[in-house]
Design an enzyme around this catalytic site. Sequence first.
Site, PDB file in Angstrom:
ATOM      1  N   PHE A  43      26.726 -23.721 -18.094  1.00 26.93           N
ATOM      2  CA  PHE A  43      27.463 -24.883 -18.622  1.00 26.93           C
ATOM      3  C   PHE A  43      26.567 -26.127 -18.504  1.00 26.93           C
ATOM      4  O   PHE A  43      26.394 -26.879 -19.452  1.00 26.93           O
ATOM      5  CB  PHE A  43      28.773 -25.082 -17.840  1.00 26.93           C
ATOM      6  CG  PHE A  43      29.611 -26.187 -18.412  1.00 26.93           C
ATOM      7  CD1 PHE A  43      30.576 -25.910 -19.372  1.00 26.93           C
ATOM      8  CD2 PHE A  43      29.420 -27.501 -18.022  1.00 26.93           C
ATOM      9  CE1 PHE A  43      31.332 -26.939 -19.938  1.00 26.93           C
ATOM     10  CE2 PHE A  43      30.169 -28.534 -18.579  1.00 26.93           C
ATOM     11  CZ  PHE A  43      31.132 -28.245 -19.527  1.00 26.93           C
ATOM     12  N   LYS A  74      30.854 -31.082 -26.195  1.00 17.20           N
ATOM     13  CA  LYS A  74      29.444 -31.005 -25.781  1.00 17.20           C
ATOM     14  C   LYS A  74      28.665 -32.302 -25.929  1.00 17.20           C
ATOM     15  O   LYS A  74      27.450 -32.297 -26.138  1.00 17.20           O
ATOM     16  CB  LYS A  74      28.673 -29.887 -26.523  1.00 17.20           C
ATOM     17  CG  LYS A  74      29.294 -28.536 -26.477  1.00 17.20           C
ATOM     18  CD  LYS A  74      29.903 -28.150 -25.162  1.00 17.20           C
ATOM     19  CE  LYS A  74      28.936 -27.767 -24.077  1.00 17.20           C
ATOM     20  NZ  LYS A  74      29.698 -27.360 -22.843  1.00 17.20           N
ATOM     21  N   SER A 120      23.677 -27.963 -28.035  1.00 18.64           N
ATOM     22  CA  SER A 120      24.496 -27.701 -26.849  1.00 18.64           C
ATOM     23  C   SER A 120      25.743 -26.881 -27.221  1.00 18.64           C
ATOM     24  O   SER A 120      26.130 -25.938 -26.513  1.00 18.64           O
ATOM     25  CB  SER A 120      24.902 -29.037 -26.210  1.00 18.64           C
ATOM     26  OG  SER A 120      25.650 -28.832 -25.058  1.00 18.64           O
ATOM     27  N   HIS A 169      39.399 -33.330 -26.609  1.00 16.00           N
ATOM     28  CA  HIS A 169      38.413 -33.233 -27.689  1.00 16.00           C
ATOM     29  C   HIS A 169      39.100 -33.427 -29.042  1.00 16.00           C
ATOM     30  O   HIS A 169      38.523 -33.125 -30.080  1.00 16.00           O
ATOM     31  CB  HIS A 169      37.730 -31.858 -27.687  1.00 16.00           C
ATOM     32  CG  HIS A 169      36.898 -31.584 -26.477  1.00 16.00           C
ATOM     33  ND1 HIS A 169      35.940 -32.448 -26.017  1.00 16.00           N
ATOM     34  CD2 HIS A 169      36.860 -30.520 -25.631  1.00 16.00           C
ATOM     35  CE1 HIS A 169      35.354 -31.936 -24.943  1.00 16.00           C
ATOM     36  NE2 HIS A 169      35.908 -30.770 -24.682  1.00 16.00           N
ATOM     37  N   MET A 205      24.917 -32.845 -10.343  1.00 11.58           N
ATOM     38  CA  MET A 205      26.141 -32.272 -10.930  1.00 11.58           C
ATOM     39  C   MET A 205      25.975 -30.791 -11.253  1.00 11.58           C
ATOM     40  O   MET A 205      26.935 -30.034 -11.227  1.00 11.58           O
ATOM     41  CB  MET A 205      26.561 -33.048 -12.186  1.00 11.58           C
ATOM     42  CG  MET A 205      27.337 -34.314 -11.836  1.00 11.58           C
ATOM     43  SD  MET A 205      27.956 -35.212 -13.272  1.00 11.58           S
ATOM     44  CE  MET A 205      29.092 -34.071 -14.006  1.00 11.58           C
ATOM     45  N   SER A 207      23.813 -37.548 -11.284  1.00 12.66           N
ATOM     46  CA  SER A 207      22.577 -37.114 -11.951  1.00 12.66           C
ATOM     47  C   SER A 207      22.762 -35.660 -12.381  1.00 12.66           C
ATOM     48  O   SER A 207      23.595 -34.937 -11.812  1.00 12.66           O
ATOM     49  CB  SER A 207      21.395 -37.226 -10.988  1.00 12.66           C
ATOM     50  OG  SER A 207      21.543 -36.244  -9.982  1.00 12.66           O
ATOM     51  N   PHE A 208      21.972 -35.244 -13.358  1.00 13.27           N
ATOM     52  CA  PHE A 208      22.110 -33.868 -13.832  1.00 13.27           C
ATOM     53  C   PHE A 208      21.836 -32.884 -12.705  1.00 13.27           C
ATOM     54  O   PHE A 208      22.570 -31.905 -12.523  1.00 13.27           O
ATOM     55  CB  PHE A 208      21.152 -33.612 -15.014  1.00 13.27           C
ATOM     56  CG  PHE A 208      21.252 -32.209 -15.531  1.00 13.27           C
ATOM     57  CD1 PHE A 208      22.303 -31.829 -16.348  1.00 13.27           C
ATOM     58  CD2 PHE A 208      20.308 -31.251 -15.174  1.00 13.27           C
ATOM     59  CE1 PHE A 208      22.421 -30.526 -16.810  1.00 13.27           C
ATOM     60  CE2 PHE A 208      20.418 -29.946 -15.628  1.00 13.27           C
ATOM     61  CZ  PHE A 208      21.467 -29.584 -16.449  1.00 13.27           C
TER      62      PHE A 208
HETATM   63  S1  PPS Z   1      32.551 -29.806 -22.882  1.00 12.90           S
HETATM   64  O1  PPS Z   1      32.649 -28.333 -22.774  1.00 12.90           O
HETATM   65  O2  PPS Z   1      32.762 -30.241 -24.264  1.00 12.90           O
HETATM   66  O3  PPS Z   1      33.431 -30.498 -21.947  1.00 12.90           O
HETATM   67  O4  PPS Z   1      31.025 -30.113 -22.535  1.00 12.90           O
HETATM   68  P1  PPS Z   1      30.439 -31.562 -22.223  1.00 12.90           P
HETATM   69  O5  PPS Z   1      30.650 -31.866 -20.801  1.00 12.90           O
HETATM   70  O6  PPS Z   1      30.920 -32.528 -23.236  1.00 12.90           O
HETATM   71  O7  PPS Z   1      28.903 -31.385 -22.529  1.00 12.90           O
HETATM   72  C1  PPS Z   1      28.070 -30.547 -21.766  1.00 12.90           C
HETATM   73  C2  PPS Z   1      26.673 -31.084 -21.966  1.00 12.90           C
HETATM   74  O8  PPS Z   1      26.509 -32.256 -21.142  1.00 12.90           O
HETATM   75  C3  PPS Z   1      25.458 -32.039 -20.234  1.00 12.90           C
HETATM   76  N1  PPS Z   1      25.688 -32.727 -18.958  1.00 12.90           N
HETATM   77  C4  PPS Z   1      24.869 -33.665 -18.475  1.00 12.90           C
HETATM   78  N2  PPS Z   1      23.749 -34.218 -18.976  1.00 12.90           N
HETATM   79  C5  PPS Z   1      23.116 -35.140 -18.197  1.00 12.90           C
HETATM   80  N3  PPS Z   1      23.549 -35.513 -16.968  1.00 12.90           N
HETATM   81  C6  PPS Z   1      24.671 -34.986 -16.437  1.00 12.90           C
HETATM   82  N4  PPS Z   1      25.064 -35.368 -15.225  1.00 12.90           N
HETATM   83  C7  PPS Z   1      25.383 -34.014 -17.211  1.00 12.90           C
HETATM   84  N5  PPS Z   1      26.510 -33.296 -16.992  1.00 12.90           N
HETATM   85  C8  PPS Z   1      26.671 -32.521 -18.080  1.00 12.90           C
HETATM   86  C9  PPS Z   1      25.424 -30.514 -20.070  1.00 12.90           C
HETATM   87  O9  PPS Z   1      24.228 -30.079 -19.494  1.00 12.90           O
HETATM   88  C10 PPS Z   1      25.612 -30.092 -21.518  1.00 12.90           C
HETATM   89  O10 PPS Z   1      24.465 -30.389 -22.326  1.00 12.90           O
HETATM   90  P2  PPS Z   1      23.294 -29.335 -22.600  1.00 12.90           P
HETATM   91  O11 PPS Z   1      22.406 -30.004 -23.609  1.00 12.90           O
HETATM   92  O12 PPS Z   1      23.920 -28.094 -23.143  1.00 12.90           O
HETATM   93  O13 PPS Z   1      22.594 -29.134 -21.300  1.00 12.90           O
END
Ligand code: PPS
Length: 353
Positions: free
Chosen positions: A306, A91, A186, A155, A282, A278-279
């Site tokens: 997710f 996360k 998260s 991980h 994606m 960008s969030f």
């Molecule tokens: S995992 O399951 O461990 O592979 O998850 P991981 O991808 O490491 O983490 C998921 C969190 O990353 C956020 N996320 C993003 N943030 C900003 N921009 C982009 N493009 C993006 N893509 C994934 C995702 O929303 C999760 O964070 P939270 O805080 O829960 O929203």
Amino acid sequence: MIVLVTSIIVVAFAAVCWILSMRPIDRISLVIRFATKLGLHNIFSRPELYQATISNGYRVLLSGRLASYVLEEALNFKMRPDDVIVATYTKSGTTWMQEIVWLVCNDADIKTAKATGLLDRYGFLEVPHAMPAFGKGFQALEQWPTDKRRFIKTHLPFQLLPYELQTQGRGKMICVARNPKDNCVSFYHFHRMNKVLPDPGSWSDFLSKFCSGELMLGSWFDYVHKYWQVYQNRKDSMYFVSYESLKRDLKKEIENLAKFLERDLTHEQIDAIAKHCSFSSMSKNQATNYSSVARSGVMNFQTSKFMRKGEVGDWKNHFTINQNDAFDRMYRERTKDWTLEFEFELGNDTAKK
Ligand code: PPS
């Protein structure tokens, strides 16, 4: 009749011999595949964590899907010189970095990235190749065509990486770390919606477990600091970046990554990758938003998505004042000898803690 019975006995005997001759990881994959076909994979309740001691002496908390037999295999996994590994504490921005790295290494080929799920473009090192919800697993990485570059997600704590990676810089490894408050928030929501993880309990219970390292794969502090320390002497084969830096200036970080990965990208390509990663983009993109996993029933997006918020500072909506004070005290104590700093908020009021 005798011929039929004899044939059945011979076939059954051959099947048992075949199963017994398999590596444990392949045997378990077979069982999971069988259970999935019968639809049994969704009837099991959430796993409990258990402590495992791996053959190299490392003690780690595991849930069902990260059983120790896979980790034993992973230790002896054979690296290839051009492997790309994205290694993160869960996360902390894995999916985000996976998409960026893949595009940087593939000339910003957004068309293919949109058409092929991230789960099919990467292999997940510590997952047996049997769980459809998790895409390509360990065995798929072993069988990856030799003329195609391998993209690996993990991980695993550094001490459980393949020995070849622990002892020498093989391929290119990219580590992302996120400030622990947002990382914990998260992870909490991920536990709520992910049926292959233990029940998180209340936010307050989960936070104490995060602080004492009682979550899957152990302590955030040990995990992040170990990678950071190794990075100090391996800057040619390792890259370390924070989630917060990606949020602050994505284009600059893409440029830095391209340099590290030795890829020449035009300004237009960098702009296109930043826009695509960008969030908002994606989280709408089926190739990156894990909607296929939600459809498989493993994740419940009604509880939490997710791609949830993707922000720096959401911890403020979760930590009480007392929890925050206690966390800050513990954080200062545990990181007092670190040279690594995190940002806990961005914007005009950016504060380094
Ligand atoms: S995992 O399951 O461990 O592979 O998850 P991981 O991808 O490491 O983490 C998921 C969190 O990353 C956020 N996320 C993003 N943030 C900003 N921009 C982009 N493009 C993006 N893509 C994934 C995702 O929303 C999760 O964070 P939270 O805080 O829960 O929203």
